[in-house]
Motif scaffolding. Structure first.
Motif, short mmCIF file in Angstrom:
data_model
loop_
_atom_site.label_atom_id
_atom_site.label_comp_id
_atom_site.label_asym_id
_atom_site.label_seq_id
_atom_site.Cartn_x
_atom_site.Cartn_y
_atom_site.Cartn_z
N VAL A 18 0.84 -1.21 0.00
CA VAL A 18 0.00 0.00 0.00
C VAL A 18 0.87 1.25 0.00
O VAL A 18 0.63 2.21 -0.76
CB VAL A 18 -0.95 0.00 1.22
N LEU A 19 1.90 1.28 0.87
CA LEU A 19 2.82 2.43 0.92
C LEU A 19 3.52 2.63 -0.41
O LEU A 19 3.61 3.76 -0.91
CB LEU A 19 3.86 2.21 2.02
N GLY A 20 3.99 1.54 -1.01
CA GLY A 20 4.69 1.64 -2.29
C GLY A 20 3.81 2.17 -3.40
O GLY A 20 4.24 3.02 -4.20
N ASN A 21 2.57 1.71 -3.47
CA ASN A 21 1.65 2.21 -4.50
C ASN A 21 1.31 3.68 -4.28
O ASN A 21 1.19 4.45 -5.23
CB ASN A 21 0.37 1.38 -4.51
N PHE A 22 1.18 4.06 -3.00
CA PHE A 22 0.86 5.45 -2.69
C PHE A 22 1.99 6.39 -3.09
O PHE A 22 1.77 7.38 -3.80
CB PHE A 22 0.54 5.60 -1.20
N VAL A 23 3.22 6.10 -2.65
CA VAL A 23 4.34 7.02 -2.90
C VAL A 23 4.71 7.04 -4.39
O VAL A 23 4.99 8.11 -4.94
CB VAL A 23 5.56 6.67 -2.03
N ASN A 24 4.69 5.88 -5.04
CA ASN A 24 5.01 5.86 -6.47
C ASN A 24 3.91 6.52 -7.29
O ASN A 24 4.20 7.23 -8.27
CB ASN A 24 5.24 4.42 -6.94
N GLY A 25 2.65 6.29 -6.91
CA GLY A 25 1.55 6.98 -7.59
C GLY A 25 1.62 8.48 -7.38
O GLY A 25 1.34 9.26 -8.30
N PHE A 26 2.03 8.90 -6.18
CA PHE A 26 2.18 10.32 -5.88
C PHE A 26 3.25 10.95 -6.77
O PHE A 26 3.05 12.03 -7.34
CB PHE A 26 2.53 10.50 -4.40
N SER A 271 9.29 0.12 -2.48
CA SER A 271 8.40 0.93 -1.63
C SER A 271 9.18 2.00 -0.86
O SER A 271 8.88 3.20 -0.95
CB SER A 271 7.66 0.03 -0.63
N ILE A 272 10.18 1.58 -0.09
CA ILE A 272 10.91 2.49 0.78
C ILE A 272 11.79 3.46 0.00
O ILE A 272 11.87 4.65 0.34
CB ILE A 272 11.76 1.70 1.80
#
Length: 305
Positions: A18-26, A271-272
């Motif tokens: 979830v974090l990875g999709n959020f930051v990369n999508g951002f 992600s990170i």
């Protein structure tokens, strides 16, 4: 105990996904919006946008492969599609991240070598040629992978146990190509990092001889760039080690807990590191903080009514 550990690893994997999709999508949305608004995009933003998109695909392939392996063996028939999608997204993710490290090197460092200066002036062409050149290797890798996976899937369905020399050669070629395509970009990133360290050391030494403070703005930029490269190398090394162990220790991966641990480590890298890229980019940091601040302002305004 094993069930508890498996549940913890599963929760961590979903959280990282979830974090990875959020930051990369951002990252992708901010840069695409900036691109549409200005009608142009810088090389750094272009690399970051492409990297973010590739990492979203990589995250989904890792999660789907984890789900298919651990909870739904019926999806084994889709193994070829999943492996090809992972190979392509993994390839471009690694090489785009390496290109970003090389871009940092050419942007910050300033060596007197004619070859370095020639490449520095043509950094855009260097990056494009690197991506296009490695795409040829990717084509052969996908071809070998597809044949290897087709043979293995056929043997799995038919329950055939005898080995053939052709299958062994294809499987060994596939594992070797996967190892090289992960090891080569890591080596290039490591060289970029070492050159950055050498340049920063020369820069600090020159400043000390001139009696200047070591915390000037240019030095801070260098240190921040090095922090980005260090974090990338650490996460990339962990990811590469996980991939290589997965490739060459397939017997050990028959253990469910070991397989889950490897998948959790693999999903950490895309992600990170993307989150670190937001932290080290002024435009992305300001937009991200503004995004986080808006709900608080909205709640404060709503509370005063």
């Amino acid at each position: 105990m094993i069930t508890l550990v498996s549940s913890i690893i599963s929760i961590l994997m979903v959280a990282e996904f979830v974090l990875g999709n959020f930051v990369n999508g951002f990252i992708a949305l901010v840069n695409c919006n900036d691109w549409l608004r200005k009608q142009k995009v810088s090389l750094a933003d272009g690399i970051l946008t492409a990297l973010a998109v590739c990492r979203i695909v990589l995250l989904w392939t890792i999660l789907i492969n984890w789900y298919a392996t651990m909870y739904n063996p019926a999806l084994y028939s889709l193994r070829i599609v999943i492996r090809v999608a992972w190979t392509v997204s993994n390839h471009f993710s690694n090489w785009l991240a390496t290109s970003f490290s090389i871009f940092y090197l050419f942007k910050i460092a300033n060596f007197s070598s004619l070859i370095f200066l020639h490449l520095k002036w043509r950094v855009k062409s260097v990056v494009l040629m690197m991506i296009l050149g490695t795409s040829v290797i990717l084509f052969f890798q996908v071809a070998v992978l597809s044949i290897d996976e087709t043979i293995q899937t056929s043997e799995y369905v038919r329950n055939i146990t005898e080995k053939t020399k052709l299958r062994d050669i294809l499987h060994l070629s596939n594992m070797t190509l996967l190892t090289l395509t992960n090891f080569i970009p890591f080596t290039m990133s490591l060289i970029s990092f070492l050159l950055l360290i050498f340049f920063l050391w020369k820069h600090l030494r020159k400043m000390q001889l001139n009696g200047k403070r070591s915390q000037d703005p240019s030095t801070k930029v260098h240190i921040k760039a090095m922090q980005t490269v260090i974090s990338f190398l650490f996460l990339f090394a962990t990811y590469m080690l996980t991939v290589i162990l997965t490739i060459w220790n397939s017997n050990e991966l028959q253990k469910e807990l070991v397989q889950m641990l490897f998948q959790a480590l693999a999903i950490t890298y895309p992600s990170i590191h993307s989150f670190i890229l937001i932290w080290t980019n002024r435009k992305l940091t300001q937009t991200f903080l503004s995004f986080l601040w808006q709900p608080r302002c909205w709640l404060k305004v709503k509370g005063t009514r």
